[in-house]
Design an enzyme around this catalytic site. Structure first.
Site, PDB file in Angstrom:
ATOM      1  CD  GLU A 158      49.442  -3.327  79.995  1.00  0.00           C
ATOM      2  OE1 GLU A 158      49.240  -3.443  79.034  1.00  0.00           O
ATOM      3  OE2 GLU A 158      48.551  -2.894  80.947  1.00  0.00           O
ATOM      4  CE  LYS A 160      47.424  -1.927  84.255  1.00  0.00           C
ATOM      5  NZ  LYS A 160      46.404  -2.775  84.152  1.00  0.00           N
ATOM      6  CE  LYS A 221      46.570  -2.215  76.484  1.00  0.00           C
ATOM      7  NZ  LYS A 221      46.518  -2.398  77.988  1.00  0.00           N
ATOM      8  CD  GLU A 270      41.505  -3.971  74.994  1.00  0.00           C
ATOM      9  OE1 GLU A 270      42.676  -4.092  75.039  1.00  0.00           O
ATOM     10  OE2 GLU A 270      40.797  -3.069  75.237  1.00  0.00           O
ATOM     11  CG  ASN A 292      40.538  -5.717  78.216  1.00  0.00           C
ATOM     12  OD1 ASN A 292      40.794  -6.447  79.375  1.00  0.00           O
ATOM     13  ND2 ASN A 292      41.034  -4.635  77.971  1.00  0.00           N
ATOM     14  CD  GLU A 328      44.060  -7.346  75.464  1.00  0.00           C
ATOM     15  OE1 GLU A 328      44.113  -7.231  73.852  1.00  0.00           O
ATOM     16  OE2 GLU A 328      43.275  -6.364  75.894  1.00  0.00           O
ATOM     17  CB  SER A 329      42.309  -7.726  81.919  1.00  0.00           C
ATOM     18  OG  SER A 329      42.518  -6.409  81.315  1.00  0.00           O
TER      19      SER A 329
END
Ligand SMILES: O=C(O)c1ccccc1NCC(=O)[C@H](O)[C@H](O)COP(=O)(O)O
Length: 374
Positions: A158, A160, A221, A270, A292, A328-329
């Protein structure tokens, strides 16, 4: 129940399907009125007022349908009906007017932003521009190829700069430099934040990365709340988009999946909890589901969420449907990667742990505990 009352039912037994019929009827009325608005009829002012009222009613109904599906994110602030409103909903009370959490605040902001963008760029122009967009690349294929090549989850890295939960992650942020470093480190795909207000991202970043010759397919995103954004993302060079089940009711997910397919976008759908996973498992045509680990209301990150949602029947159904699961995350170490891979993911979406590194290529090596580029 508002939908039942509006539909004239009132027996409390009206399902989401009933609500959808009501929305369809109201929408048909609105379309009819829009046509009238275009004419030079002297009743145009009255029609405009009615149009505003009907559009507002649709918003109320959509929130009502979403709530029936367990969605707590409201699309727009509950501001009450337009002036001169005469209709079914005038008795509604509007006390809960502050956003309930950060995600709801982001969604409300996004609705406003998109409404302004739509005033500037008509959908028809975007559709015409699709032919000049950079050709879509195979986002899902790239993740599969990476998994087969390395035996490790394919990495969506990502790009970001900042986030609401962590603030600025990388000072002197150069999106193209970061993207190239990720590609060199073996990322299968990239995720590029395009939200300006909360993530300090932009569509300029997405375009710049695409135009710089980066080969990894790009996920836009963004907080998608309107199909218009899908066309916009594609014209800017996106290969994939994010559809958030906590924000979008099933009918929107289904409709947007169709548009994505038509214009060559992959969709990463998601989910955060069992209810959202079950809703998405009941929808056909989903190839990628992201779990997520960040609760978007509280920002708390817990990677055991991935494991929890992949246990038992859900995991079995995902395998039967050949859906690739993306963790994710909150992934920082080789042990984290091993944990989610063991749980069943074949791809991961990682931002903070690699974007914060001075050399993001090295950051990827440290994340996996080995070089995945060769
Ligand atoms: O990251 C946030 O603070 C955030 C807040 C509100 C909505 C979404 C948010 N993040 C989006 C993401 O899901 C992450 O950027 C992505 O999964 C990467 O996570 P991480 O590796 O923990 O940076």
């Amino acid at each position: 129940m508002i939908v039942a009352a509006f539909a004239g039912g009132g027996d409390g037994g009206c399902s989401g399907g009933c609500g959808l019929v009501v929305v369809a009827v109201v929408m048909a009325m609105v379309h009819g009125m829009k046509a009238a608005t275009l004419s030079s009829d002297p009743l145009v002012v009255v029609v405009d007022d009615e149009l505003k009222s009907k559009e507002w009613e649709i918003g109320v109904l959509k929130d009502e349908i979403a709530a029936m599906q367990g969605i707590r994110i409201r699309r727009t602030p509950p501001i009450g009906p337009p002036a001169n409103y005469v209709g079914t909903f005038e008795d509604l009370h509007y006390e809960d007017t502050a956003p309930r959490n950060k995600l709801e605040e982001i969604v409300w902001t996004k609705y406003g932003e998109v409404a302004e963008m739509k005033e500037k760029i008509a959908l028809s122009s975007l559709k015409n521009a699709l032919g000049n967009a950079p050709p879509p690349r195979d986002f899902v294929g790239s993740l599969k190829e990476s998994y087969l090549r390395t035996g490790l989850p394919g990495l969506i890295a990502e790009v970001k700069k900042a986030s609401p939960s962590r603030g600025v992650l990388r000072e002197n942020f150069n999106p193209v430099e970061v993207a190239k470093a990720y590609e060199k480190g073996g990322a299968a795909c990239l995720s590029v934040l395009t939200d300006v207000k909360y993530f300090q991202g932009s569509f300029e970043n997405l375009e710049a990365i695409r135009n710089a010759g980066v080969k990894c397919p790009l996920l836009c995103k963004e907080f998608i709340v309107d199909p218009w954004q899908l066309y916009y993302a594609r014209t800017k060079g996106a290969d994939a988009v994010l559809l958030i089940a906590a924000v979008l009711p099933d009918i929107d997910i289904k409709y947007m999946l169709k548009i994505c397919k038509k214009i060559g976008l992959a969709a990463l759908v998601e989910v955060h909890d069992e209810n959202e996973m079950d809703r998405m498992l009941a929808i056909d045509g989903i190839e990628l589901i992201g779990i997520n680990n960040r609760n978007l209301g509280t920002f708390k990150v817990d990677i055991s969420n991935t494991k929890k949602l992949l246990e038992g029947e859900r995991g079995e159904k995902l395998r039967q449907k050949n859906i690739i699961v993306v963790g994710e995350s909150g992934l920082f170490t080789p042990a984290d990667i091993a944990y989610v891979q063991e749980a069943g993911v074949k791809a991961i979406l990682v931002g903070e742990s690699i974007v914060k590194q001075k050399d993001p290529t090295k950051g990827i090596r440290e994340l996996f505990g080995k070089d995945i580029s060769a």
